[in-house]
Design a protein around this motif. Structure first.
Motif, mmCIF file in Angstrom:
data_model
loop_
_atom_site.group_PDB
_atom_site.id
_atom_site.type_symbol
_atom_site.label_atom_id
_atom_site.label_comp_id
_atom_site.label_asym_id
_atom_site.label_seq_id
_atom_site.Cartn_x
_atom_site.Cartn_y
_atom_site.Cartn_z
ATOM 1 N N MET A 49 0.839 -1.198 0.000
ATOM 2 C CA MET A 49 0.000 0.000 0.000
ATOM 3 C C MET A 49 0.877 1.252 0.000
ATOM 4 O O MET A 49 0.564 2.231 -0.675
ATOM 5 C CB MET A 49 -0.962 -0.022 1.184
ATOM 6 C CG MET A 49 -2.018 -1.105 1.052
ATOM 7 S SD MET A 49 -3.077 -1.261 2.490
ATOM 8 C CE MET A 49 -4.042 0.212 2.338
ATOM 9 N N HIS A 50 1.965 1.214 0.738
ATOM 10 C CA HIS A 50 2.900 2.341 0.761
ATOM 11 C C HIS A 50 3.507 2.566 -0.623
ATOM 12 O O HIS A 50 3.606 3.704 -1.083
ATOM 13 C CB HIS A 50 3.999 2.109 1.801
ATOM 14 C CG HIS A 50 5.014 3.187 1.843
ATOM 15 N ND1 HIS A 50 4.750 4.437 2.371
ATOM 16 C CD2 HIS A 50 6.282 3.240 1.404
ATOM 17 C CE1 HIS A 50 5.837 5.187 2.252
ATOM 18 N NE2 HIS A 50 6.775 4.477 1.660
ATOM 19 N N GLU A 51 3.892 1.475 -1.292
ATOM 20 C CA GLU A 51 4.448 1.575 -2.638
ATOM 21 C C GLU A 51 3.428 2.166 -3.607
ATOM 22 O O GLU A 51 3.762 2.999 -4.452
ATOM 23 C CB GLU A 51 4.884 0.208 -3.156
ATOM 24 C CG GLU A 51 6.169 -0.292 -2.579
ATOM 25 C CD GLU A 51 6.572 -1.633 -3.177
ATOM 26 O OE1 GLU A 51 6.388 -1.810 -4.392
ATOM 27 O OE2 GLU A 51 7.045 -2.480 -2.413
ATOM 28 N N MET A 52 2.178 1.743 -3.485
ATOM 29 C CA MET A 52 1.127 2.265 -4.365
ATOM 30 C C MET A 52 0.907 3.749 -4.120
ATOM 31 O O MET A 52 0.768 4.526 -5.057
ATOM 32 C CB MET A 52 -0.174 1.494 -4.161
ATOM 33 C CG MET A 52 -0.144 0.102 -4.741
ATOM 34 S SD MET A 52 -1.657 -0.810 -4.443
ATOM 35 C CE MET A 52 -2.824 0.172 -5.362
ATOM 36 N N ASN A 53 0.886 4.160 -2.861
ATOM 37 C CA ASN A 53 0.696 5.578 -2.547
ATOM 38 C C ASN A 53 1.865 6.411 -3.037
ATOM 39 O O ASN A 53 1.688 7.536 -3.501
ATOM 40 C CB ASN A 53 0.494 5.769 -1.040
ATOM 41 C CG ASN A 53 -0.851 5.263 -0.577
ATOM 42 O OD1 ASN A 53 -1.795 5.177 -1.353
ATOM 43 N ND2 ASN A 53 -0.930 4.902 0.703
ATOM 44 N N ALA A 54 3.076 5.879 -2.958
ATOM 45 C CA ALA A 54 4.250 6.601 -3.417
ATOM 46 C C ALA A 54 4.238 6.754 -4.932
ATOM 47 O O ALA A 54 4.690 7.774 -5.459
ATOM 48 C CB ALA A 54 5.517 5.877 -2.975
ATOM 49 N N SER A 55 3.698 5.768 -5.640
ATOM 50 C CA SER A 55 3.672 5.842 -7.098
ATOM 51 C C SER A 55 2.615 6.799 -7.618
ATOM 52 O O SER A 55 2.695 7.266 -8.743
ATOM 53 C CB SER A 55 3.450 4.445 -7.695
ATOM 54 O OG SER A 55 2.134 3.997 -7.445
ATOM 55 N N HIS A 56 1.623 7.131 -6.789
ATOM 56 C CA HIS A 56 0.561 8.081 -7.195
ATOM 57 C C HIS A 56 1.014 9.520 -7.083
ATOM 58 O O HIS A 56 0.369 10.410 -7.614
ATOM 59 C CB HIS A 56 -0.701 7.872 -6.346
ATOM 60 C CG HIS A 56 -1.452 6.625 -6.725
ATOM 61 N ND1 HIS A 56 -2.193 6.542 -7.876
ATOM 62 C CD2 HIS A 56 -1.563 5.431 -6.110
ATOM 63 C CE1 HIS A 56 -2.733 5.341 -7.954
ATOM 64 N NE2 HIS A 56 -2.370 4.647 -6.886
#
Length: 57
Positions: A49-56
């Motif tokens: 989830m952290h990786e997804m938020n960082a990619s947004h």
């Protein structure tokens, strides 16, 4: 598949597995190995989830 799609799919699988382990824990309890595996899945879900938020951003 894009990296985001892979993370979405992985998160969905982790959520399902976590729900199954929590239901089992509530009914019968978990062995030490199952508890460790559950904690590992929760940690992995948070990392994804952290990786997804960082990619947004």
């Amino acid at each position: 598949m894009s990296n985001e799609n892979v993370l979405d799919r992985r998160n969905e699988m982790l959520r399902r597995n976590i729900q199954q382990y929590l239901a089992q824990d509530n009914q019968y309890g978990l062995s030490a190995q199952e508890q460790h595996f559950l904690q590992h899945m929760i940690k992995e879900l948070h990392q994804n989830m952290h990786e997804m938020n960082a990619s947004h951003k």
